[in-house]
Each structure stands twice: as structure tokens, then as C-alpha cells.
Enzyme design. Structure first.
Site, mmCIF file in Angstrom:
data_model
loop_
_atom_site.group_PDB
_atom_site.id
_atom_site.type_symbol
_atom_site.label_atom_id
_atom_site.label_comp_id
_atom_site.label_asym_id
_atom_site.label_seq_id
_atom_site.Cartn_x
_atom_site.Cartn_y
_atom_site.Cartn_z
ATOM 1 N NE ARG A 118 -18.942 15.777 -16.256
ATOM 2 C CZ ARG A 118 -20.077 16.438 -16.095
ATOM 3 N NH1 ARG A 118 -20.067 17.676 -15.638
ATOM 4 N NH2 ARG A 118 -21.213 15.869 -16.400
ATOM 5 C CE LYS A 140 -0.464 2.814 -14.374
ATOM 6 N NZ LYS A 140 0.105 1.445 -14.376
ATOM 7 C CD GLU A 182 6.957 -1.349 -6.675
ATOM 8 O OE1 GLU A 182 7.540 -1.261 -7.779
ATOM 9 O OE2 GLU A 182 5.904 -2.014 -6.518
ATOM 10 C CE LYS A 224 5.196 5.526 -11.223
ATOM 11 N NZ LYS A 224 4.178 4.900 -10.412
ATOM 12 C CD GLU A 234 0.946 0.757 -17.798
ATOM 13 O OE1 GLU A 234 1.364 1.154 -16.703
ATOM 14 O OE2 GLU A 234 0.217 -0.218 -17.953
ATOM 15 N NE ARG A 238 2.758 4.949 -15.544
ATOM 16 C CZ ARG A 238 2.013 5.873 -14.970
ATOM 17 N NH1 ARG A 238 1.559 6.897 -15.671
ATOM 18 N NH2 ARG A 238 1.712 5.794 -13.700
ATOM 19 C CG ASN A 242 3.905 -3.453 -15.584
ATOM 20 O OD1 ASN A 242 3.464 -2.960 -14.554
ATOM 21 N ND2 ASN A 242 3.323 -3.307 -16.758
ATOM 22 C CG HIS A 245 5.059 -5.249 -10.811
ATOM 23 N ND1 HIS A 245 6.338 -4.755 -10.648
ATOM 24 C CD2 HIS A 245 4.292 -4.560 -9.926
ATOM 25 C CE1 HIS A 245 6.321 -3.807 -9.725
ATOM 26 N NE2 HIS A 245 5.092 -3.672 -9.270
ATOM 27 C CG HIS A 249 0.747 -8.290 -10.140
ATOM 28 N ND1 HIS A 249 0.821 -7.604 -11.343
ATOM 29 C CD2 HIS A 249 0.781 -7.341 -9.177
ATOM 30 C CE1 HIS A 249 0.900 -6.312 -11.100
ATOM 31 N NE2 HIS A 249 0.873 -6.122 -9.791
ATOM 32 C CG HIS A 262 3.163 -4.620 -4.422
ATOM 33 N ND1 HIS A 262 2.614 -5.371 -5.441
ATOM 34 C CD2 HIS A 262 3.826 -3.611 -5.019
ATOM 35 C CE1 HIS A 262 2.938 -4.824 -6.596
ATOM 36 N NE2 HIS A 262 3.675 -3.750 -6.369
HETATM 37 N N1 LIG Z 1 -1.113 4.574 -8.023
HETATM 38 C C1 LIG Z 1 -0.006 3.933 -8.239
HETATM 39 O O1 LIG Z 1 0.728 4.189 -9.188
HETATM 40 C C2 LIG Z 1 0.403 2.848 -7.295
HETATM 41 C C3 LIG Z 1 1.703 2.352 -7.356
HETATM 42 C C4 LIG Z 1 2.073 1.386 -6.431
HETATM 43 C C5 LIG Z 1 1.173 0.940 -5.487
HETATM 44 N N2 LIG Z 1 -0.089 1.456 -5.463
HETATM 45 C C6 LIG Z 1 -1.071 1.015 -4.452
HETATM 46 O O2 LIG Z 1 -0.582 1.380 -3.182
HETATM 47 C C7 LIG Z 1 -1.147 0.518 -2.216
HETATM 48 C C8 LIG Z 1 -0.088 0.128 -1.216
HETATM 49 O O3 LIG Z 1 0.422 1.294 -0.613
HETATM 50 P P1 LIG Z 1 1.230 1.243 0.758
HETATM 51 O O4 LIG Z 1 2.245 0.184 0.694
HETATM 52 O O5 LIG Z 1 1.629 2.634 1.052
HETATM 53 O O6 LIG Z 1 0.148 0.665 1.778
HETATM 54 P P2 LIG Z 1 -0.963 1.355 2.702
HETATM 55 O O7 LIG Z 1 -1.455 2.596 2.136
HETATM 56 O O8 LIG Z 1 -1.941 0.294 3.026
HETATM 57 O O9 LIG Z 1 -0.130 1.689 4.027
HETATM 58 C C9 LIG Z 1 0.419 0.644 4.778
HETATM 59 C C10 LIG Z 1 0.034 0.737 6.252
HETATM 60 O O10 LIG Z 1 0.864 1.691 6.896
HETATM 61 C C11 LIG Z 1 0.085 2.636 7.613
HETATM 62 N N3 LIG Z 1 0.840 3.890 7.546
HETATM 63 C C12 LIG Z 1 0.971 4.705 6.491
HETATM 64 N N4 LIG Z 1 1.836 5.677 6.749
HETATM 65 C C13 LIG Z 1 2.263 5.481 8.023
HETATM 66 C C14 LIG Z 1 3.202 6.151 8.854
HETATM 67 N N5 LIG Z 1 3.908 7.199 8.412
HETATM 68 N N6 LIG Z 1 3.389 5.681 10.103
HETATM 69 C C15 LIG Z 1 2.721 4.575 10.536
HETATM 70 N N7 LIG Z 1 1.851 3.885 9.776
HETATM 71 C C16 LIG Z 1 1.624 4.345 8.546
HETATM 72 C C17 LIG Z 1 -1.223 2.660 6.897
HETATM 73 O O11 LIG Z 1 -2.251 3.132 7.713
HETATM 74 C C18 LIG Z 1 -1.392 1.196 6.500
HETATM 75 O O12 LIG Z 1 -1.915 0.443 7.543
HETATM 76 C C19 LIG Z 1 -1.762 -0.640 -2.971
HETATM 77 O O13 LIG Z 1 -3.156 -0.506 -2.957
HETATM 78 C C20 LIG Z 1 -1.238 -0.471 -4.373
HETATM 79 O O14 LIG Z 1 -2.130 -0.949 -5.361
HETATM 80 C C21 LIG Z 1 -0.475 2.396 -6.333
HETATM 81 ZN ZN LIG Z 2 4.475 -2.402 -7.727
#
Ligand SMILES: NC(=O)c1ccc[n+]([C@@H]2O[C@H](COP(=O)([O-])OP(=O)(O)OC[C@H]3O[C@@H](n4cnc5c(N)ncnc54)[C@H](O)[C@@H]3O)[C@@H](O)[C@H]2O)c1
Ligand SMILES: [Zn+2]
Length: 359
Positions: A118, A140, A182, A224, A234, A238, A242, A245, A249, A262
Site C-alpha cells: 500500500r 501521476k 511540453e 508545472k 486535477e 491542473r 492539457n 493535448h 492525442h 508526444h
Molecule cells: N506522469 C505524468 O505526469 C506524465 C507526464 C507526461 C508524460 N508521461 C508519460 O511519459 C512517457 C514518455 O516519457 P519519455 O518521453 O521520457 O519516454 P521514455 O521513458 O520512453 O524514454 C524515451 C527513450 O529514451 C531512452 N532514454 C531515457 N533516458 C535516456 C538517456 N539519458 N540517454 C539515452 N537514452 C535514454 C529510454 O530508454 C527510451 O527508449 C509516456 O508514457 C507518457 O504517458 C507521464
Molecule cells: Zn503531454
């Protein structure tokens, strides 16, 4: 570069650091008594930066838990396997789960941390621009399911976010650019000096200059953080995050996840909202041109690729969760710093789709 620290009223700090130096002390300060850490990461990130993290945390026993790369693995299957591994390591409630990677690792590890016993303490060590400015701030967590992206998860705030900017050196240029989408969004929400600095630094950001990224990330995290502090679950403000987005999306789902990143899709969505604002009289042509020029200068797309169907984009937006009784809530802006939710008839999404397509 001196550390930059933001202390959130949600009870944790976001530290933008040169590298890992100081993380051990910080962990000790916010989680006294923890003698080991469960580090969730991708094999690639461990290979590139694992030794540096382990060197800093030499006084803390690290257990590595690797998850496969890619959005497709942000799934219930991976979560189940990760939860099993976490339980096998017999943690007590003092043992932190450390997400070491981009948003995929952060969302998965955070959701696992929120559910095991938990709730195990959760620490974010973001290694992508997107994770530093967006995914690591705000609590999130979650996974994708066949019904849609991010539909299963929890709000679960970390105890600490430590962003080691040195890790960005190995990030592919297209991943950096994705984070800039972003950042543009956050700077339009903030307006003022954050936006002016982003505009001035656009060439340096395009060239990958670290100091410019550090400044843009710091401004963006502050925007943020301030919003999620006021509205962590949210329920209101918050939703402004979006911006871009709704169309973004749809662009991702129509072109296929992977075909467009994205941040690129969000950039297209922001420009389309600006153009819709001009058509409806919310936004002056001067402001819309300014936004579009910034997006282009950062190397981000301002339109969907030729041949994309506006009808398909409109249809894809029909599944947007903000839809209610024929009206939709769209994030629009009149000026930078003046971003608001506007209730518009569903048909306006068709106009938005057209604006994302047209030259
Ligand atoms: N929780 C939230 O509030 C929130 C907000 C925005 C996005 N997200 C989520 O985040 C995800 C996207 O995140 P992302 O863009 O970081 O993608 P990701 O985590 O897939 O990373 C992108 C790629 O880069 C590689 N990588 C990461 N760091 C590296 C580094 N320093 N050097 C070399 N390679 C590296 C990873 O292994 C991966 O292949 C989505 O799933 C999205 O839904 C969440
Ligand atoms: Zn986004």
C-alpha cells in the site's frame, strides 16, 4: 552549475542537479533509516549511467530491477512482473523505489510503488527532458490498457525528484526535442520572462546547449509545480496543462504511436489552438504568429504531415474524456499567461482538426 531546488507544498523537493553528486545525502535526509534502494530502470539507461548512480549511492545497497523499453511495455503485464520482483526483495516501508529513466519508467515504477505494501517511498531520477519537466512532477503514475493510454493508475507523490542533467548528454536529439513540446506549453501558460527566455534561447536549445536546457527545464518545472501544488488531483486548474493535448492525442492515435512523438503532437495541437483562437477572436494574430514561430524555431512541427485526414483527427478527438453533452472543454489562450478552459460545441473540434491540417 549550482543545484536548483524547488520545495513543493506537496511535501517534496525537485532538485535540478549537474549529476548525481549529493543524491545520497539527500536520500538520507528525506528517508532516514533506509539502507537500500530498489532502482527501476531500462537496460540501456543502466548501461549508460548506472555506474555513476551506483558510485554516488555506494553506501546504500542498490538492487536493480530492469523493465523493457518502450511505451508498449508500460502495461499491466510489466507492472505485475515488477510488483512480483519488488515483493521478492522483501522491502519494508522504509525502502524507496527509485525510478531511474524517462516517463515510461517513472509511470510504471510509481504505480508499482503506490501499490506494493500500500505504498513504498517513491523517488524519481528523470533522465529525459520530458520526464524532468513533466512526468516526474505532479504524482501521476500508471499504465496503458487496451481501452486507452494511462487509464489505470494512481496519484502518488514522490518523496524526492532529483534530475541529473548530465544524463541528458546521451539522450537522442529527437527525444530532447520531444521534451521541448511540453516546455513550450508550460511557457505559454506562464507567459512573461519564461516565454521570453525560451524564445531567446531557441537557437541554443536547437543546438543542444546544456545551459539553455537547464534554464528551460528550471522555468518549466516551476510552472508545472505551481499548478499541481494548487490542484494536485486535477479538479480544476491542473486541466490547463492539457493545452495542445486535445488535438495532440488525436494526432498520436491517427498517425500511430511511434510515428509522431508526444511532444511533437502537442506542438501541433498548441499551434492549432492558437489558430482557432484567431478564427474565434480569442487570440490576436500577433500572439498566434509568435507561438507558431517559436514552435518552428525549436524544430517542432506546426502541422500534421500532408495527407493526414482532418476527419480522422476529429473522430479520434470524439473519444476525448473532456466531452460532455455535446460541449467540450478546450484549453485556449488569449495572451501568453492568459490560458483558460473554454466550453465549445463539439463541432469546434472539427475546426481544430482542419487547422492542424491546413497550411
Ligand atoms: N506522469 C505524468 O505526469 C506524465 C507526464 C507526461 C508524460 N508521461 C508519460 O511519459 C512517457 C514518455 O516519457 P519519455 O518521453 O521520457 O519516454 P521514455 O521513458 O520512453 O524514454 C524515451 C527513450 O529514451 C531512452 N532514454 C531515457 N533516458 C535516456 C538517456 N539519458 N540517454 C539515452 N537514452 C535514454 C529510454 O530508454 C527510451 O527508449 C509516456 O508514457 C507518457 O504517458 C507521464
Ligand atoms: Zn503531454
Amino acid at each position: 552549475m549550482p543545484h536548483q531546488r524547488l520545495s513543493l507544498s506537496l511535501g517534496y523537493d525537485v532538485v535540478l542537479a549537474e549529476d548525481f553528486g549529493g543524491l545520497a545525502g539527500e536520500l538520507q535526509a528525506c528517508l532516514p533509516g533506509s539502507t537500500r534502494a530498489l532502482v527501476v530502470t531500462h537496460p540501456r539507461i543502466r548501461a549508460l549511467h548506472g555506474a555513476a548512480l551506483a558510485a554516488e549511492l555506494h553506501g546504500v545497497g542498490i538492487e536493480w530491477l530492469e523493465v523493457p523499453e518502450g511505451e508498449a511495455h508500460k502495461s499491466l503485464d510489466t507492472w505485475r512482473a515488477l510488483v512480483a520482483r519488488l515483493l521478492e526483495s522483501r522491502p519494508d516501508r522504509q525502502v524507496p523505489v527509485v525510478a531511474f529513466g524517462g516517463g515510461v519508467v517513472g509511470d510504471l515504477a510509481g504505480f508499482a510503488a503506490s501499490t506494493v505494501l500500500r505504498g513504498l517511498p517513491f523517488v524519481q531520477v528523470p533522465t529525459t527532458v520530458l520526464a524532468a519537466v513533466d512526468a516526474s512532477v505532479g504524482g501521476k503514475t500508471g499504465v496503458n490498457v487496451p481501452q486507452g493510454k494511462n487509464l489505470v493508475g494512481a496519484f502518488y507523490q514522490p518523496r524526492l525528484v532529483w534530475a541529473p542533467l548530465a544524463t541528458l548528454d546521451t539522450l537522442p536529439v529527437e527525444e530532447r526535442r520531444c521534451g521541448l513540446g511540453e516546455i513550450v506549453k508550460h511557457c505559454i501558460i506562464a507567459g512573461g520572462s519564461a516565454l521570453a527566455r525560451l524564445e531567446a534561447d531557441a537557437p541554443a536549445l536547437l543546438a543542444g546547449e546544456k545551459a539553455a536546457f537547464a534554464a528551460a527545464i528550471a522555468d518549466s518545472v516551476a510552472v508545472k509545480a505551481a499548478i499541481v501544488e494548487r490542484d494536485p488531483l486535477e479538479r480544476g486548474e491542473r486541466a490547463l496543462l492539457n493545452l495542445g493535448h486535445t488535438l495532440g492525442h488525436a494526432v498520436e492515435s491517427v498517425l500511430g504511436y511511434g510515428a509522431v512523438r508526444h511532444g511533437e503532437a502537442v506542438a501541433i495541437g498548441i499551434v492549432a489552438v492558437a489558430r482557432l483562437g484567431v478564427a474565434r477572436g480569442w487570440t490576436s494574430p500577433r500572439v498566434a504568429s509568435r507561438v507558431e514561430a517559436l514552435v518552428a524555431r525549436l524544430g517542432l512541427p506546426t502541422r500534421v504531415p500532408p495527407g493526414t485526414s482532418a476527419g480522422a483527427l476529429h473522430e479520434a478527438m470524439g473519444f476525448d474524456k473532456k466531452r460532455a453533452r455535446g460541449m467540450v472543454r478546450l484549453v485556449v489562450f488569449s495572451e501568453p499567461g492568459e490560458v483558460r478552459l473554454e466550453s465549445v460545441p463539439e463541432g469546434e473540434l472539427g475546426a481544430l482538426a482542419e487547422l492542424g491540417v491546413s497550411a
